[in-house]
Scaffold this motif. Sequence first.
Motif, PDB file in Angstrom:
ATOM      1  N   GLU A  37       0.832  -1.312   0.155  1.00  0.00           N
ATOM      2  CA  GLU A  37       0.037  -0.043  -0.320  1.00  0.00           C
ATOM      3  C   GLU A  37       1.139   1.192  -0.092  1.00  0.00           C
ATOM      4  OE1 GLU A  37      -2.916  -0.141   3.276  1.00  0.00           O
ATOM      5  OE2 GLU A  37      -3.650   1.520   2.581  1.00  0.00           O
TER       6      GLU A  37
ATOM      7  N   HIS B 231      -5.698   7.761  -0.428  1.00  0.00           N
ATOM      8  CA  HIS B 231      -4.012   7.857  -0.304  1.00  0.00           C
ATOM      9  C   HIS B 231      -3.527   8.448  -1.660  1.00  0.00           C
ATOM     10  CE1 HIS B 231      -3.309   4.506   3.044  1.00  0.00           C
ATOM     11  NE2 HIS B 231      -4.376   5.289   3.199  1.00  0.00           N
TER      12      HIS B 231
ATOM     13  N   ASP C 151      -5.458   2.435  -2.217  1.00  0.00           N
ATOM     14  CA  ASP C 151      -6.170   2.791  -1.264  1.00  0.00           C
ATOM     15  C   ASP C 151      -6.678   4.275  -1.720  1.00  0.00           C
ATOM     16  OD1 ASP C 151      -7.219   4.525   1.198  1.00  0.00           O
ATOM     17  OD2 ASP C 151      -6.502   2.917   2.316  1.00  0.00           O
TER      18      ASP C 151
ATOM     19  N   ASP D 176     -11.594   0.161   3.286  1.00  0.00           N
ATOM     20  CA  ASP D 176     -10.731   0.689   4.560  1.00  0.00           C
ATOM     21  C   ASP D 176     -11.453   2.212   5.123  1.00  0.00           C
ATOM     22  OD1 ASP D 176      -8.854   1.246   6.420  1.00  0.00           O
ATOM     23  OD2 ASP D 176      -7.264   1.576   5.129  1.00  0.00           O
TER      24      ASP D 176
ATOM     25  N   HIS E  55      -8.656  -0.615  -1.258  1.00  0.00           N
ATOM     26  CA  HIS E  55      -8.891  -0.091   0.121  1.00  0.00           C
ATOM     27  C   HIS E  55     -10.047   0.906  -0.225  1.00  0.00           C
ATOM     28  CE1 HIS E  55      -5.870  -1.502   3.171  1.00  0.00           C
ATOM     29  NE2 HIS E  55      -6.554  -2.493   2.637  1.00  0.00           N
TER      30      HIS E  55
HETATM   31 ZN    ZN Z   1      -5.816   1.546   3.662  1.00  0.00          ZN
END
Ligand code: ZN
Length: 422
Positions: free
Chosen positions: A211, A249, A246, A321, A273
């Motif tokens: 990640e 991010h 993700d 997430d 995520h």
């Molecule tokens: Zn994450």
Amino acid sequence: MEQLKIDEHNHLHIKNHQRKFDFVAEDVNNLDSVLQKLQAFNIAIPSWALGTGGTRFGRFSGGGEPRNLEEKISDVGMIHRLNRSSNSISLHIPWDIPENAMAIKAHAAQYGLHFDAVNSNTFQDQKDAKMSYKFGSLHHTDKAVRDQAIAHNIEVIKYGVELGSNALSVWLSDGSNFPGQLNFRNAFQNTLDSLQQIYAALPDDWKVWIEYKPFEPNFYSTTIGDWGQSHLLASKLGKKALTLVDLGHHLPNTNIEQIVSLLLMEQKLAGFHFNDSKYGDDDLTVGSINPYQLFLIFNELVEGMDARGLNHATGIGWMIDASHNVKDPIEDLIQSVEAIKIAYAQALLVDTKALVGAQLNNDVAKAQEILQAAYRTDVRPLLAEARLRTGGSLNPIALYREQAVRDSLIQQRGAKTVATGL
Ligand code: ZN
Ligand code: AOS
Ligand code: ZN
């Protein structure tokens, strides 16, 4: 196990549903295939999202939160019974320690659940740990810290093997807060070297998902800060290493769908995520801020997976997430799963042939019309129908509220429970 009166509830809403379903179904020419795909599609629930999240300014926990791993599993089991689309749970070690893996597996199986990727945690110091992660873990200047973090990841793989999982998900907070603090190249090399040792411990059929994240908790540099850095590591490591996206991010306005399309092309997309954000890693409910972006991502996924002959349901990792401060976590997760499936269903409605034609002719307005015709379709009745056909609820949140599930969880578990995790 909560007594959910799903059939009774569906019965009350069926007429209304049928009317809405017939209306949208009439215009969908691949209806059976869309419904089948929606029925097969599942999204993993993170164990840490079942309790109320917080920030460093405070945490306002709701009642009836799961007090242990068994209760987290039973919450996911309930979500799955309602939506038939959440058939797995992702554990974070050591927040969740499956002391007796056999029993935990059996407990999960009762709800039809299995274990998705296991997550390591080297972003917090653990009780009794010899070395501190204050200045990072796998990238650390001190080999003893790196060794401790490597050993932890290998231990997480072992837990995962016992649970029947097949992926290790690694997110590092490693980075620096001030210019000059860190030698970037050494930090990267150390990370690579540490990951190589973890990679060597992966069983044959396992993957490691790497990640990336641009900032927080480090505010000057993050050692795996973007998809380029993650992809560089993944390609140096080998076939079993992939890049995890993700959604939160990315710096604002990043074209995530383009990143997704290229990672998929390179066979380096681990999965997702899912969450949503307005500013950064906000971990908001999926689809709450920018559902169009989510649709565009799914449009790339459907097109790219079809081109590669990948199974939509199992070809990559699908996980949420997010964890929220002011909502009932179960309602939040139901909303997130719904948002993901809405985007997926809309992407399945895109007239791909016409879109290819428009692209070849550089007919820009037509291309937009095609995408937005799909995006602006209210596909919720298709999702409801898919749930109905698999024994789920026509309206999970309404049922959850009408049958006062949270109240009974509070009665069972107490009003002041705190789930382990964030
Ligand atoms: Zn994450
Ligand atoms: C952190 O920002 C990441 O999203 C990770 O996936 C992390 O392990 C997870 O959010 C739990 O904190
Ligand atoms: Zn995050």
